[in-house]
Motif scaffolding. Structure first.
Motif, short mmCIF file in Angstrom:
data_model
loop_
_atom_site.label_atom_id
_atom_site.label_comp_id
_atom_site.label_asym_id
_atom_site.label_seq_id
_atom_site.Cartn_x
_atom_site.Cartn_y
_atom_site.Cartn_z
N LEU A 1 -11.33 -42.22 45.16
CA LEU A 1 -10.77 -43.39 45.82
C LEU A 1 -10.98 -43.34 47.34
O LEU A 1 -11.26 -44.37 47.96
N GLN A 2 -10.88 -42.17 47.93
CA GLN A 2 -11.08 -42.05 49.38
C GLN A 2 -12.50 -42.37 49.79
O GLN A 2 -12.74 -42.72 50.94
N ARG A 3 -13.43 -42.26 48.88
CA ARG A 3 -14.84 -42.59 49.17
C ARG A 3 -15.22 -44.00 48.75
O ARG A 3 -16.39 -44.37 48.76
N GLY A 4 -14.22 -44.77 48.35
CA GLY A 4 -14.46 -46.16 47.97
C GLY A 4 -15.14 -46.32 46.62
O GLY A 4 -15.74 -47.36 46.34
N ILE A 5 -15.06 -45.30 45.77
CA ILE A 5 -15.66 -45.36 44.43
C ILE A 5 -14.65 -46.01 43.48
O ILE A 5 -13.51 -45.56 43.38
N GLY A 6 -15.08 -47.04 42.80
CA GLY A 6 -14.22 -47.71 41.84
C GLY A 6 -13.98 -46.83 40.63
O GLY A 6 -14.89 -46.14 40.16
N VAL A 7 -12.76 -46.86 40.12
CA VAL A 7 -12.41 -46.09 38.92
C VAL A 7 -11.76 -47.05 37.93
O VAL A 7 -10.79 -47.72 38.27
N GLU A 8 -12.31 -47.09 36.73
CA GLU A 8 -11.75 -47.89 35.65
C GLU A 8 -11.36 -46.95 34.53
O GLU A 8 -12.16 -46.09 34.12
N THR A 9 -10.15 -47.10 34.02
CA THR A 9 -9.66 -46.27 32.93
C THR A 9 -9.57 -47.11 31.67
O THR A 9 -9.09 -48.24 31.70
N MET A 10 -10.09 -46.56 30.59
CA MET A 10 -10.02 -47.21 29.28
C MET A 10 -10.11 -46.12 28.22
O MET A 10 -10.35 -44.96 28.55
N ASP A 11 -9.90 -46.47 26.96
CA ASP A 11 -10.07 -45.45 25.93
C ASP A 11 -11.54 -45.03 25.90
O ASP A 11 -12.41 -45.74 26.40
N THR A 12 -11.82 -43.87 25.34
CA THR A 12 -13.17 -43.31 25.40
C THR A 12 -14.21 -44.20 24.75
O THR A 12 -15.32 -44.36 25.27
N MET A 13 -13.89 -44.82 23.63
CA MET A 13 -14.89 -45.68 22.97
C MET A 13 -15.20 -46.92 23.80
O MET A 13 -16.36 -47.33 23.90
N ALA A 14 -14.20 -47.51 24.42
CA ALA A 14 -14.45 -48.67 25.29
C ALA A 14 -15.25 -48.25 26.52
O ALA A 14 -16.15 -48.97 26.96
N ALA A 15 -14.95 -47.07 27.07
CA ALA A 15 -15.70 -46.57 28.23
C ALA A 15 -17.16 -46.33 27.86
O ALA A 15 -18.05 -46.60 28.66
N ALA A 16 -17.42 -45.85 26.67
CA ALA A 16 -18.79 -45.62 26.22
C ALA A 16 -19.56 -46.94 26.14
O ALA A 16 -20.70 -47.03 26.61
N ARG A 17 -18.96 -47.95 25.58
CA ARG A 17 -19.62 -49.27 25.49
C ARG A 17 -19.85 -49.86 26.88
O ARG A 17 -20.92 -50.39 27.17
N THR A 18 -18.86 -49.76 27.75
CA THR A 18 -18.98 -50.31 29.10
C THR A 18 -20.04 -49.56 29.90
O THR A 18 -20.81 -50.16 30.65
N TYR A 19 -20.10 -48.23 29.73
CA TYR A 19 -21.13 -47.44 30.40
C TYR A 19 -22.52 -47.98 30.06
O TYR A 19 -23.36 -48.17 30.94
N ASN A 20 -22.79 -48.21 28.78
CA ASN A 20 -24.11 -48.68 28.37
C ASN A 20 -24.48 -50.00 29.04
O ASN A 20 -25.62 -50.19 29.48
N ILE A 21 -23.52 -50.89 29.16
CA ILE A 21 -23.79 -52.19 29.79
C ILE A 21 -24.12 -52.00 31.27
O ILE A 21 -25.11 -52.52 31.76
N LEU A 22 -23.29 -51.24 31.98
CA LEU A 22 -23.51 -51.06 33.42
C LEU A 22 -24.78 -50.26 33.71
O LEU A 22 -25.52 -50.59 34.64
N ALA A 23 -25.05 -49.23 32.92
CA ALA A 23 -26.27 -48.44 33.13
C ALA A 23 -27.51 -49.29 32.87
O ALA A 23 -28.50 -49.19 33.60
N ALA A 24 -27.45 -50.15 31.85
CA ALA A 24 -28.59 -51.01 31.55
C ALA A 24 -28.85 -52.01 32.68
O ALA A 24 -29.98 -52.46 32.86
N GLU A 25 -27.81 -52.34 33.43
CA GLU A 25 -27.96 -53.24 34.58
C GLU A 25 -28.47 -52.50 35.82
O GLU A 25 -28.67 -53.11 36.86
N GLY A 26 -28.63 -51.19 35.71
CA GLY A 26 -29.11 -50.42 36.85
C GLY A 26 -28.02 -50.00 37.81
O GLY A 26 -28.32 -49.56 38.93
#
Length: 125
Positions: A86-111
């Motif tokens: 947070l001190q470095r301005g990095i966004g942090v989103e918390t979700m269950d592990t399966m939701a985080a896995a799906r969200t990771y794929n979307i964001l990584a695919a967007e570059g």
């Protein structure tokens, strides 16, 4: 309508279920850190055992956003554990592990510069 193609040169989470993930063709039954650069073990086995050092390790990949997968259900950690991010301005989103896995794929695919810290609790196994 989508105007930019998905990236196919990034690490993807291909499957997941309670207590496991398949990343880049390899099954993991322990906590992992996933970034477009690769997958690494994350040395935590229970939410209660997380320390600031677990999250400071995520800085190595210079993310713009961190997805914290908190296990089989959504649980939040104390903000003090996330201080380095947070001190470095990095966004942090918390979700269950399966939701985080799906969200990771979307964001990584967007570059996006995304890192997923995915907790798979193994205490008691």
């Amino acid at each position: 309508m989508k105007f930019q193609p998905d990236r196919i040169d990034t690490v993807a989470i291909q499957a997941h279920g309670p207590g496991w993930l398949v990343v880049a063709g390899q099954r993991h039954e322990h906590s992992v850190i996933v970034s477009p650069a690769g997958v690494q073990p994350w040395d935590c086995t229970a939410l209660a055992d997380l320390t600031p050092a677990h999250f400071e390790r995520l800085l190595d990949d210079a993310p713009e956003v961190v997805l914290f997968g908190s296990g089989q259900r959504l649980r939040f950690v104390a903000p003090a554990l996330l201080r380095a991010l947070l001190q470095r301005g990095i966004g942090v989103e918390t979700m269950d592990t399966m939701a985080a896995a799906r969200t990771y794929n979307i964001l990584a695919a967007e570059g996006r510069r995304v890192v997923a810290a995915l907790l798979i609790e193994t205490a008691g196994k």
